[in-house]
Design a protein around this motif. Structure first.
Motif, mmCIF file in Angstrom:
data_model
loop_
_atom_site.group_PDB
_atom_site.id
_atom_site.type_symbol
_atom_site.label_atom_id
_atom_site.label_comp_id
_atom_site.label_asym_id
_atom_site.label_seq_id
_atom_site.Cartn_x
_atom_site.Cartn_y
_atom_site.Cartn_z
ATOM 1 N N VAL D 57 -8.622 -3.790 -6.014
ATOM 2 C CA VAL D 57 -8.094 -3.722 -4.195
ATOM 3 C C VAL D 57 -8.003 -5.249 -4.365
ATOM 4 O O VAL D 57 -7.309 -6.376 -2.952
ATOM 5 C CB VAL D 57 -8.516 -2.773 -3.105
ATOM 6 N N PHE D 58 -8.708 -6.082 -4.562
ATOM 7 C CA PHE D 58 -8.897 -7.553 -4.775
ATOM 8 C C PHE D 58 -7.857 -8.209 -4.851
ATOM 9 O O PHE D 58 -7.891 -9.003 -5.437
ATOM 10 C CB PHE D 58 -10.647 -7.969 -4.716
ATOM 11 N N ASP D 60 -4.222 -6.759 -7.604
ATOM 12 C CA ASP D 60 -3.055 -5.397 -7.211
ATOM 13 C C ASP D 60 -4.004 -4.176 -7.569
ATOM 14 O O ASP D 60 -2.655 -3.480 -7.998
ATOM 15 C CB ASP D 60 -1.997 -5.659 -7.587
ATOM 16 N N ASP D 62 -5.631 -0.215 -7.120
ATOM 17 C CA ASP D 62 -5.333 0.968 -6.310
ATOM 18 C C ASP D 62 -7.284 0.775 -6.032
ATOM 19 O O ASP D 62 -7.231 2.454 -5.286
ATOM 20 C CB ASP D 62 -5.073 1.848 -7.134
ATOM 21 N N VAL D 63 -8.252 0.399 -6.595
ATOM 22 C CA VAL D 63 -9.692 0.754 -6.093
ATOM 23 C C VAL D 63 -10.585 0.067 -5.629
ATOM 24 O O VAL D 63 -10.923 -1.190 -6.291
ATOM 25 C CB VAL D 63 -9.739 2.171 -7.122
ATOM 26 N N TRP D 64 -12.013 0.570 -4.912
ATOM 27 C CA TRP D 64 -12.574 -0.801 -4.688
ATOM 28 C C TRP D 64 -13.253 -0.843 -5.886
ATOM 29 O O TRP D 64 -13.348 0.159 -6.830
ATOM 30 C CB TRP D 64 -13.422 -0.370 -3.322
ATOM 31 N N HIS D 91 -1.948 -7.372 -1.987
ATOM 32 C CA HIS D 91 -2.856 -6.483 -0.694
ATOM 33 C C HIS D 91 -3.199 -7.060 0.934
ATOM 34 O O HIS D 91 -4.100 -6.879 1.709
ATOM 35 C CB HIS D 91 -4.257 -6.258 -0.993
ATOM 36 N N LYS D 93 -2.610 -8.957 2.908
ATOM 37 C CA LYS D 93 -1.696 -7.936 4.299
ATOM 38 C C LYS D 93 -2.903 -7.600 5.060
ATOM 39 O O LYS D 93 -3.186 -7.978 5.968
ATOM 40 C CB LYS D 93 -0.394 -7.597 4.739
ATOM 41 N N ASP D 94 -3.747 -7.201 4.581
ATOM 42 C CA ASP D 94 -4.690 -5.852 4.399
ATOM 43 C C ASP D 94 -6.199 -6.842 4.296
ATOM 44 O O ASP D 94 -7.382 -6.787 5.162
ATOM 45 C CB ASP D 94 -4.454 -4.624 3.484
ATOM 46 N N ILE D 95 -6.646 -7.584 2.694
ATOM 47 C CA ILE D 95 -7.658 -8.452 2.525
ATOM 48 C C ILE D 95 -6.808 -9.634 2.601
ATOM 49 O O ILE D 95 -6.658 -10.367 1.556
ATOM 50 C CB ILE D 95 -7.738 -7.549 1.088
ATOM 51 N N ARG D 102 -16.119 -11.884 -4.495
ATOM 52 C CA ARG D 102 -16.056 -10.838 -3.503
ATOM 53 C C ARG D 102 -15.858 -9.343 -4.583
ATOM 54 O O ARG D 102 -17.105 -8.358 -5.185
ATOM 55 C CB ARG D 102 -14.830 -9.903 -2.853
ATOM 56 N N HIS D 227 -5.277 -0.835 -13.740
ATOM 57 C CA HIS D 227 -4.932 -1.069 -11.801
ATOM 58 C C HIS D 227 -5.351 0.063 -11.174
ATOM 59 O O HIS D 227 -5.596 0.451 -10.115
ATOM 60 C CB HIS D 227 -3.432 -1.231 -11.788
#
Lengths: 385, 385, 385, 385
Positions: D57-58, D60, D62-64, D91, D93-95, D102, D227
C-alpha cells in the motif's frame, strides 16, 4: 451377499476434470457415460481408444474377464480384445483344457448392455522367431492350436484376423532390447500374415520397432498387455493411463476398427507421448489445441503490437511445443508445455498489428519417426472487439 | 511380456496423509511398508485389521486369489481369510471340482514374503436356517462338503475352526432385513458350533444382529464379503475403506487372532462408525485421541480462565463428540467432529484456572449396543510454560 | 508493470466440487460467476451469505479494502461490511486522521461491476461495558466519533444503523469467556440501540451469547472479524470457510438485508455447524437434503421390505443425523453424517411395503438453543418403476 | 478480537508433497519450517530463493508490508525486497508523504523472529528511457527522491545499492515488447550504474532482455512485481509459483546475496523454465536429478543388456529432457519429462553389459541463451547386487 450391492447402483461415480490455466489436475475415473480420456476426432474419422492386448485367468492373468470389461468401461475405452495365450496356460491345474474362446465369451456377456466393443483375440505364443503375436477378430480361437506356426497364422487369416507382432523388443526374446526383423518375420510379411507391430507394450517403447513399422508399412500398435489390474499398474487414481492404440475409424463398430487397422490408421498414446504417422498425428494435435481467444494486448499507454493467444489443450496428453514461428514470444521461452486440459496464454510479438497470422510449433512429445517430431500450424484470427 | 514389470519395482507407491486442523484429507494407497489405516493398540493388546469374508474365482468372485493378497497388502491389513462358497460354484464350468483349499494355497504362496496372515476359510452356504456361515482356521476345507449342515459345522469344529454367522440380516434370506435367531441357530449356539456373528457385511449394518451378539455372547464381526475389487467397491482412492474386524490380539499371529476371536475381543470399523463392546471401544477411542497441548489462553489484557486443548485424532475414523463435561466450550457447540488425522483446538471455560481437569464426551459414531454410545474421558494437564 | 495483468484475464478460475457418495471433496475457489458455498433458499426468502465484521489497513487490518472485496467475490458472498475501528487506529502514523468512510468508499468502487453488496459499517470500540459493537448501514461513519458511547449508538441509529454487540465472550473483555449482559447492555437494549449479538466471532462460539440472543430477541450474528487474509485464516484451499451470517431476505438488496436483520431472520454457519432459530434452521436443512430416489430393495429371492432412500446433501455443510424414525436402518447405525455434497443411501426397514413414509432425524450439528438440536422430517415416496 | 487468534497457533500448516513415479502432485503451502520450493545447492554455493520486486500500500500495492513477509514465509523464500515506487504514489490521498523506508521497516519488524532476509529497496519509476529500475540494499530510500534520474542512480550507488532494469520489455514502455538498449542505458551501464536486468517480470519473459544480459554482462533477474496476493496471482494452491531469482550465494546473508548478485551468480525460475548462464544452470540441473538406482534388467530367460536407470527429480521444476546419448532408450521416446519430485525409470540399450556409462541430455526447458538449451551429463554406475 452379492445382491445387496443393489444398494450402490451408482457404481461408477462422477469425476470432473477441473481445467485450469497452466495447471492440470490429475483426476480419476469418469462417469459411466463420460470418457475418462479425451482425444479429438480428426477430419473423416472418429478417434477410437482401443487396447488389443490383455490377459485373464484363462492364461496367466489375475482376473476374471469381467474385470477387464469393467476396467475398460471405467476408462471409457471404445474397444478391447482379450488375448489370452494359446500355448501358455499356467493355470491349467485349475482351469483344465479351457475353451480358447471362453474369456471372449464371458467378456462379451459382461459388456452386453454397454457401448464397449469386445473383439475375439488370442496370443500366439512362440519362441523367437517369430516370438509372440496377437490375432484379433477371430471366429474360433480353438482352431489356432496347431503345431506349425505358419499354420496358425494362416488359420487366423482364414478367419479374417488382423495379426500383429507383440513387443518385438522384449528382452526375454531379444536381450539387447533391439527390435529386429528375422527371416521368418520377412516371410510372414511377404505372405501377408503380419499386419501390425507393437512399438509400445506396457511401459516399453522401441524406436527400432517404429522404424520397422514405417519401413514395412505395418500398422503401428501400442497396448497394455495387462496381467494384473490397470488401476494399480498405471496408477489411474494419480492421473496415469495404460498405453492405447488410437484407431481412426469411420464409425464406432468392430468392422470399422478392423478396416482402420488394416488401413494403418492408428496412433499410440504412451505415457506423455503420441506416436504415429504424421498424416494422423498432425490433425490429432491440431484438433487437440483450441485457440480460444486472440486479442491485442493493451497497457495504460494504449495498444501494443503484442498479440495474446489463448490456447487450450482439450486432449488427455500434455503437448511440449517448440516455437518455430518467425515471432518471438513475450510470455514463454521457445519450449513450453500445454498441459492436458490446461490453457496457456501465449504473447506473440508480431511487431505490427496483424489481424491474422500463423503460429508454427514442433511438437516434441509427438513422434512420427525415430527422434523425429511433427510440426503443426495454428491459424490465429485476432479479435479486439 | 510379464517380466518387463521388473521395471516398475516400486509397485506400491507412497501415500501420505496430510494432517490438518479441522480438515481431513482423504488419501489413497499406502506405501508397501506402511499401514494405510491407523488404529492404536489398546492396553494389553495389539489392534489387528482383519477381513474374514471374501471371494475369488474359486467360487463367485471376479479375481484370482493373488489379487486379494495384494489388495490387503496395499491397505496394510494384518490378516485375511478367503472364504469361497463350499456349495455355490458358479464357475464350475471352467473350474471343475476345485479343491476347496486352492484359493487359500494360492493366497498363501502370494503372501509368502509379506507380513500378511492368510487364514484358511470357507463359506458354508445354506438356505435359512441357518443361512451362510464362515468357518475359518480350517485344516482341510474339502472335508466340509457334507449333506447335513450340522455335520459340516461339527467337522469344522473338529478342525478347530472359529465359525460365525454371515449377514443374518441379508434380505435374500430375511426380506424384512431383521436379524433373528431361529431354532437352529439356538441349537448351533448351544452345541458350541457358532462363535460369532456379522453385524456388518459389505455396506450393511444390523442393530438386531448387534443385539444378538450381546445377548448370546457371540463375537462381533464386520467383513467386506468382497466379490469384485475393493478399490472400486469402497473407493479407496477417495478415502473410502472396506469394513474390517479389528481383533485385539496378544500379538500378530494366526494363533493370537484365533484366541482373540474366541475371547470376543473385536470391534468393527464400518464406514465412519466403530462398533463393539464398550470395554474395547473406550480404550480404542481414548488412545485414538491425543491431547497434544493444553494451555491457558491469553489476550492483550492478560491471562484468561479459558483453557485451549489441542486434541489430535490419530485414527483412521472420524469421531463425533458430544460434550458431557461440566464446562461449556468457547470454540464449539456441544456436538462436533474431530476428523481422521485432524486436530481440533477446543476452548474450555473452566471459570477458574485449573492445572488439571477432565473432559468427558459421548462418542456418537461409536456404538456399544443398539442406539447406545460410549462415554470417554480425557485427562487434561495444563502446561503454560 | 501492473497492466501486464491483462494477460491473465481469467483472474478467478473455475472450481468444481465433485460430489460423491459418502465422500466429500473439499475444494477451493469458485468461478467468478458461481457461488463457492451452497445453501438453499427457504420458502419465502433468499438465503444470502454475509460477513458483517472485518478490518483493513484503515484500522488494524493488513490489507487494502480491495482485497476484502476480492475475497468476497472469490467466495461468492452476497454482502460484506468493512467495519474498521472508529477509536482504534494503530496505523495512524502512516494513515493519519483517516476519513472513517474511506474503506467503505474504496470497497464500493472495487465492487462496482460485481454483484456484491457493500454496506457501510464501523466498529465502535470501547472497553467493557459495552465492549465492541458494529454499526452497519451507516451514512457517515465520521459522525460516530464522539466521547459518550450512548451518543455514538444514538447517532448510528439516527443514520438508520443496525447495531450488534461483537464477541461478548471475548476473553480480553471477559477473561472467563462467558457472555453476560451488564447493566449498560440492558439499557442499550431497552433504548432500542442494540439489535443483534455475535454468537460466533472468528473461531469462537458462545452458548451464553446464544441464550442472550434468544432471551432478548436479539438477531443472531456470526462473522469473521478478519484482519489478515481469509484464505490463510480459514484454509479455503483445504475446504475451510469463514463464519458467515446467513440472512433470509426477500431479495438480494441492501434494503432487504437490513429488513432481514431487523426481523431477526438469520442463521450462522460456523465450522461444521449451523446455528439459529428453529423456524429458519429446519427449512434450511430440509431444503439442503434432497431425496433423490427411493425404491424397494430386491435380492435374487425377490422383493424385500427394505426401502433404499438416496439422500443428497446439496449444502456446503455436513449434517450429522440421528435417526428418530420408528424404523431401524439397514445401512447405518443411528448416528451418521451426510457430508457436504455427498449422497448417502439409507436402508430403511419398514417391515412391510410402504408407498410413503416419513424419516425423522435430529440434526446434531445444528443448534437452535444451547445444547439443543432441531428435528427434521423427510417425506419419502417409494418409486419402484 | 485479534488476540483470540492465539487459538490457532498452528497458523501455517503442514504440507507434504507426495512424490510419485511419473506423476507430480501439485501441492500447496509448506510447513513454516520447511521450504515449499526445493532447488539443490551447487558446488561452492547455496541456492537462495529471492524475489526483489514487489509492492505494498505504500505505493500501488494492495497489502500492508506484513502480508509480503508472511507470503514469503509460507513459500519458504530466503530473501525479499519490497520495492515501492518512489515517484508513483497513488494512495497518497490516504498515505500522505510517506517515508520511503516505511514498508521496509514494517516488513523488517514482521520478519524479526524468522529466517527471512528483508532488503531495503525502491523502484525508480521513470518514463522510457530509462524506464523503471529497482535499487536494492539501500540505506535510505528517501534520499533517492531527486529530479535528475542520473542523480538518483548515483545516490543509490553511493549507498551501495545493486540496481537493475525492470521489465525492459514492458508494453507500456515498448509497445512491440522488444527489450532494447537506448543511449541512456548504455550510459548507465558505462557509468557502472546498472548491474542487472529483469528478463522475467510477473508472467512475461523476454528473449531480447536475456540477450542484453549476456552481451552486457548484466545480472539475470526474474521477479514477481506482485501488487495483489501471490496466492491468487500464481495459484499456489494448484502448484503454481511466482517467478524467483535464484542467487548462488556463499551463505544465507544479506551480504552474500549482494555479492552473488554483483558477481552475476543467478538464475531465474519462471513457470516451468529455468533460465541463466550455463555455468550455473548445468550444476543446478545435474544436482536436481538424482540417479537413485541402476541395474541390469532381467527376464525369465536371464540377464539382458538393457540397463534400468531410476532418475529422481528432486527440484520444484519439471525437466524436459532430450536424449543425446549414443544409446537408444527402451522406455521412452527421445524427449520426455521428469516431473517435479517424480522419478522416471529409463531403460538404456547399451548393447553390452557396461558397469559404467554416461547419459547425456539436452534440457529443453532450461535456457542459457535465446533458444539455446544446455546439455547435462549423468554418470551411471550399474549395481546388480
Amino acid at each position: 451377499m452379492k445382491q445387496i450391492r443393489l444398494y450402490t447402483l451408482t457404481l461408477f461415480q462422477i469425476l470432473i476434470c477441473v481445467l485450469l490455466t497452466q495447471i492440470s489436475i490429475q483426476s480419476s475415473y469418469a462417469h459411466e457415460n463420460e470418457r475418462l480420456y479425451q482425444f479429438p476426432d480428426i477430419p473423416g474419422y472418429k478417434t477410437l481408444l482401443c487396447d488389443f492386448h490383455m490377459h485373464t485367468v484363462f492364461s496367466d492373468g489375475d482376473v476374471w474377464p469381467t474385470i477387464r470389461v469393467h476396467e475398460a468401461l471405467k476408462e471409457g475405452l471404445d474397444a478391447i480384445s482379450i488375448t489370452d495365450h494359446l500355448e501358455y496356460q499356467p493355470h491349467e491345474k485349475d482351469i483344465a483344457h479351457p475353451d480358447r474362446n471362453r474369456s471372449y465369451q464371458i467378456a462379451l456377456d459382461a459388456a452386453q448392455e454397454h457401448d464397449l466393443i469386445i473383439i475375439n483375440g488370442a496370443e500366439i505364443t512362440r519362441d523367437m522367431p517369430p516370438g509372440h503375436a496377437n490375432a484379433i477378430f477371430l471366429k474360433d480361437a480353438n482352431k489356432l492350436i496347431k503345431e506349425d506356426v505358419f499354420d496358425v497364422f494362416r488359420e487366423a487369416k482364414r478367419q479374417g484376423a488382423f495379426i500383429f507382432w507383440n513387443h518385438p523388443h522384449w528382452i526375454a526374446h531379444k536381450p539387447d532390447g533391439i527390435a529386429e526383423l528375422m527371416e521368418m518375420h520377412h516371410q510372414l510379411i511377404n505372405d501377408g500374415l503380419l499386419d501390425g507391430i507393437e512399438i509400445v507394450n506396457d511401459v516399453t517403447y522401441s524406436n527400432e520397432a517404429m522404424q520397422i513399422a514405417l519401413d514395412q508399412n505395418l500398422t503401428i500398435m501400442g497396448n497394455s498387455d495387462i496381467h494384473g489390474l490397470v488401476d494399480w499398474s498405471y496408477k489411474l487414481y494419480k492421473g496415469g493411463h495404460r498405453p492405447l492404440t488410437l484407431v481412426f475409424a469411420e464409425d464406432k463398430s468392430e468392422e470399422s476398427i478392423k478396416e482402420g487397422l488394416e488401413s494403418g490408421r492408428t496412433a499410440v498414446w504412451f505415457n506423455e507421448s503420441v506416436i504415429g504417422k504424421s498424416e494422423f498425428l498432425i490433425p490429432l494435435i491440431e484438433h487437440s489445441l483450441l485457440v480460444k481467444r486472440s486479442y491485442t494486448m493493451k497497457s495504460y499507454t494504449g495498444e501494443s503490437s503484442v498479440q495474446a493467444v489463448e490456447i487450450e489443450n482439450k486432449s488427455s496428453t500434455d503437448y511440449i511445443l517448440e516455437n518455430l514461428s518467425d515471432f518471438s514470444l513475450h510470455s514463454h521461452a521457445d519450449v513450453f508445455t500445454i498441459k492436458t486440459h490446461g490453457t496457456e496464454t501465449v504473447g506473440v510479438m508480431t511487431l505490427k498489428k496483424m489481424p491474422e497470422f500463423e503460429l508454427c510449433f514442433k511438437v516434441l512429445n509427438a513422434v512420427v519417426a525415430p527422434n523425429t517430431h511433427p510440426e503443426i500450424n495454428l491459424k490465429i484470427h485476432v479479435n479486439d472487439d
